[in-house]
Design a protein around this motif. Structure first.
Motif, short mmCIF file in Angstrom:
data_model
loop_
_atom_site.label_atom_id
_atom_site.label_comp_id
_atom_site.label_asym_id
_atom_site.label_seq_id
_atom_site.Cartn_x
_atom_site.Cartn_y
_atom_site.Cartn_z
N TYR A 29 -7.34 -27.36 1.21
CA TYR A 29 -7.47 -27.58 -0.27
C TYR A 29 -7.40 -29.12 -0.44
O TYR A 29 -8.08 -29.67 -1.37
CB TYR A 29 -6.26 -26.67 -1.26
CG TYR A 29 -6.21 -27.18 -2.40
CD1 TYR A 29 -6.96 -26.94 -3.69
CD2 TYR A 29 -5.01 -27.74 -2.63
CE1 TYR A 29 -6.54 -27.29 -4.73
CE2 TYR A 29 -4.63 -28.52 -4.10
CZ TYR A 29 -5.65 -28.09 -5.20
OH TYR A 29 -5.43 -28.49 -6.31
N ARG B 89 -8.49 -13.61 -15.41
CA ARG B 89 -9.82 -12.86 -15.09
C ARG B 89 -9.71 -11.48 -14.90
O ARG B 89 -10.63 -10.69 -15.35
CB ARG B 89 -10.35 -13.51 -13.74
CG ARG B 89 -10.62 -15.16 -13.71
CD ARG B 89 -10.97 -15.45 -12.44
NE ARG B 89 -12.26 -14.64 -11.78
CZ ARG B 89 -12.77 -14.87 -10.62
NH1 ARG B 89 -12.20 -15.90 -9.81
NH2 ARG B 89 -13.93 -14.57 -10.30
N THR C 294 -4.65 -17.49 -2.89
CA THR C 294 -5.62 -18.58 -3.13
C THR C 294 -7.02 -18.15 -2.65
O THR C 294 -7.87 -19.32 -2.81
CB THR C 294 -5.14 -19.87 -2.55
OG1 THR C 294 -4.95 -19.60 -1.03
CG2 THR C 294 -3.85 -20.02 -3.39
N ASP C 295 -7.35 -17.68 -1.79
CA ASP C 295 -8.66 -17.24 -1.31
C ASP C 295 -9.70 -16.61 -2.25
O ASP C 295 -9.17 -15.59 -2.49
CB ASP C 295 -8.39 -16.31 0.05
CG ASP C 295 -9.67 -16.34 0.90
OD1 ASP C 295 -10.57 -15.83 0.44
OD2 ASP C 295 -9.86 -16.88 2.06
N GLN C 296 -10.72 -17.11 -2.27
CA GLN C 296 -11.48 -16.55 -3.37
C GLN C 296 -12.14 -15.45 -2.97
O GLN C 296 -12.80 -14.44 -3.62
CB GLN C 296 -12.83 -17.87 -3.77
CG GLN C 296 -12.30 -18.71 -4.62
CD GLN C 296 -11.46 -18.59 -5.70
OE1 GLN C 296 -11.63 -17.81 -6.76
NE2 GLN C 296 -10.06 -18.80 -5.83
N ASP C 297 -12.44 -15.11 -1.78
CA ASP C 297 -12.76 -13.83 -1.25
C ASP C 297 -11.91 -12.56 -1.58
O ASP C 297 -12.15 -11.64 -1.99
CB ASP C 297 -13.09 -13.85 0.15
CG ASP C 297 -14.17 -14.60 0.79
OD1 ASP C 297 -15.07 -14.84 -0.33
OD2 ASP C 297 -14.67 -15.10 1.93
N VAL D 6 -9.73 -12.66 -4.19
CA VAL D 6 -9.84 -12.54 -5.59
C VAL D 6 -11.04 -11.65 -5.95
O VAL D 6 -11.00 -10.79 -6.82
CB VAL D 6 -10.06 -13.93 -6.40
CG1 VAL D 6 -10.37 -13.58 -7.86
CG2 VAL D 6 -8.50 -14.78 -6.04
N ALA D 7 -12.11 -12.01 -5.30
CA ALA D 7 -13.59 -11.40 -5.64
C ALA D 7 -13.31 -9.78 -5.19
O ALA D 7 -13.75 -8.75 -5.82
CB ALA D 7 -14.47 -11.89 -4.87
N GLN E 188 -4.92 -17.52 -12.54
CA GLN E 188 -6.40 -17.19 -12.91
C GLN E 188 -6.82 -15.88 -12.39
O GLN E 188 -7.50 -15.38 -13.24
CB GLN E 188 -7.08 -18.40 -11.60
CG GLN E 188 -6.98 -19.61 -12.25
CD GLN E 188 -7.94 -20.35 -11.23
OE1 GLN E 188 -8.78 -20.08 -10.43
NE2 GLN E 188 -7.87 -21.72 -11.41
N GLN F 92 -8.23 -13.40 5.62
CA GLN F 92 -7.72 -13.40 4.08
C GLN F 92 -6.52 -12.77 4.45
O GLN F 92 -6.05 -12.61 3.07
CB GLN F 92 -8.84 -12.62 3.29
CG GLN F 92 -9.97 -13.68 3.02
CD GLN F 92 -10.84 -13.42 3.99
OE1 GLN F 92 -11.30 -12.73 4.54
NE2 GLN F 92 -11.46 -14.69 4.42
N ALA G 193 -3.30 -20.04 -8.73
CA ALA G 193 -4.12 -18.76 -8.26
C ALA G 193 -3.61 -17.51 -8.69
O ALA G 193 -4.60 -16.77 -9.03
CB ALA G 193 -4.05 -18.72 -6.55
#
Length: 503
Positions: free
Chosen positions: A235, A258, A184-187, A189-190, A254, A170, A251
């Motif tokens: 993607y 969020r 852009t990596d959802q891990d 973001v989390a 968002q 990441q 990204a």
């Protein structure tokens, strides 16, 4: 010879006159900087300074200092902010995905102890210390973080505790040896959202704040594109249709949306602030030139302001008033025209440019522009070291433009319970009023606002929530005390009804 002597004498007289004129002009400017501001009602203004911990810019002055020295330096900074009538400190708590607070998700910062992952010894929690000491002085504290920087070149060796080691897929390395999260990596973001949610949940913060490092500045990778081509190909292969620029921007958008929602779900009263690069895009407005953050940093700060995904925006307007291509007043006005939801607009200024008369005058003029242009005025200093810049800078703040204390502007879009008035009592002697006040809901009250009327003139004083008694002189400058008003203030600057005493 006579003509030569006459010529030399004439030149000396001219130079002397110029010197005297220059001296008189400087004296006049300094006199103006220290002029009286008439303020019968409490001022409303956000007055903040960044305290940078990355590379030990402001605090602590070097990694691994003794805890007692760290605390001494922190108190010195907070005392100076209080003495100069600032009301907020923006304290960097997450400089490179490591922390200046006790986190279950990221390691202790290298800049704190000299070894990433090592706790202070003897143990203390620096952020908790800063919060307690700031609130004790009537200062708000906003926790400043960097969402995407994973490791700084001056941040010591990459440790086993670093996200670079723990989340290798990441993170990417840039050509200047900075490591950067993949936005852009959802891990990613989390991880970041959960880290910041824990921060907001566990600490009595007044705000959180993040700055202009979204995608890195082009120089970080020597002008080459950000190294996320493999992720973008994945993607597109999965059916994504956005261009690479729009994919990156989306990204970041968002994340901004969020994070704001997450903070408001956790603690609605915590303000969320963002300090982007000061120019949105060249030609906005028409005469402005400079870097395009929309295209280069993939930061759509205009959208965030229009959508209301923040409580305050602090564009970094580090240019002087008369630098036409990056004109300070033109940029302030442009950002305000985009502020359709009437969020707070509190520009960041370069208070370190110079500390001579011209430099101090520039700082004061920018503050006055903010007061004139903005509905809820405010200014953020880059950085807190400016308070030590010169005696003139110090005096121009404490005795000049910030000579009166200020409450932060109110934030009407955040619902807060109504503040009940104080219960006030007093005892009178020949020369003094012994005043005391208590509140039925002490945690709700962060400050006390006390007005005094001597003759026809009103004065006021703000006190932190640890102050409950006051000795008030019955006469001041041969004017008798006629009225006192005591008002409770909550953490967002909302006031109770006044309890008024007549004498």
């Amino acid at each position: 010879m006579y003509l030569k002597i006459l010529s030399l004498l004439s030149m000396c007289l001219v130079l002397s006159a110029c010197s005297l004129l220059s001296k008189n002009e400087t004296t006049y400017t300094e006199k103006q900087l220290l002029g009286t501001i008439y303020q019968p009602q409490v001022a409303r203004e956000f007055r903040a300074a960044w305290v940078a911990t990355v590379a030990n810019i402001n605090w602590p002055t070097e990694p691994g200092l003794a805890v007692t020295e760290q605390k001494r330096q922190a108190i010195q900074i907070l005392d100076k902010l209080q003495q100069h009538n600032f009301n907020t400190v923006i304290f960097q708590v997450r400089p490179q995905a490591d922390s200046f607070y006790q986190s279950s998700r990221e390691p202790w910062s290298y800049y704190l102890t000299g070894e990433q992952g090592r706790a202070p010894a003897p143990f203390y929690d620096p952020l908790q210390f800063w919060i307690e000491q700031a609130h004790k002085r009537g200062l708000k504290i906003h926790a400043w973080f960097n969402p995407y920087r994973a490791h700084h070149p001056d941040g010591g060796p990459v440790s086993e505790h670093s996200v670079v080691t723990r989340m290798p897929d990441q993170v990417v390395k840039l050509k200047n040896s900075t490591y950067w999260f993949l936005p852009t990596d959802q891990d990613v973001v989390a991880h970041t959202l959960n880290t910041l949610t824990e921060l907001v949940k566990n600490y009595d913060l007044d705000g959180i704040h993040y700055d202009d490092y979204f995608y890195p500045y082009p120089s970080y990778n020597e002008g080459e594109d950000f190294p996320d081509a493999l992720q973008y190909q994945a993607y597109v292969k999965a059916g994504g249709e956005l261009t690479v620029a729009d994919w990156r921007r989306e990204a970041v958008n968002q994340f901004v949306q969020r994070l704001y929602a997450r903070v408001k779900e956790t603690k609605p009263h915590v303000l969320v602030g963002i300090s982007p690069f000061g120019i949105y895009r060249p030609n906005n407005p028409d005469s402005i030139r400079g870097m395009d953050q929309y295209e280069k940093l993939y930061a759509d700060a205009k959208l965030w302001l229009i959508e209301g995904w923040l409580d305050y925006l602090t564009p970094q307007l580090y240019w002087p008033i008369n630098q036409y291509a990056q004109s300070y007043p033109l940029l302030v006005n442009w950002w305000q025209t985009q502020n359709t939801k009437q969020r707070h607009l509190w520009p960041g200024i370069n208070a370190l440019r110079s500390f001579d008369t011209a430099g101090v005058d520039e700082v004061v003029n920018q503050i006055m522009i903010n007061r004139g242009f903005l509905a809820s005025p405010g200014t953020v200093f880059w950085n807190v070291a400016a308070l030590d810049g010169s005696r003139l800078m110090s005096d121009a703040l404490a005795k000049g433009v910030f000579q009166h204390q200020a409450l932060i502007p109110q934030t009407p879009w955040i619902d807060m319970p109504a503040v009940e008035p104080f219960k006030v009592s007093y005892e009178r002697s020949a020369n003094y009023i012994e005043l005391s006040w208590q509140h039925a809901n002490e945690p709700q009250v962060t400050q006390s606002l006390v007005y005094f009327k001597y003759g026809d003139d009103w004065h006021y004083q703000l006190y932190a929530n640890n102050k409950h008694t006051l000795k008030v002189a019955t006469e001041k400058e041969q004017q008798a005390l006629t009225t006192i008003k005591v008002i409770a203030v909550d953490r967002l600057g909302n006031q109770s009804d006044a309890v008024q005493l007549e004498f």
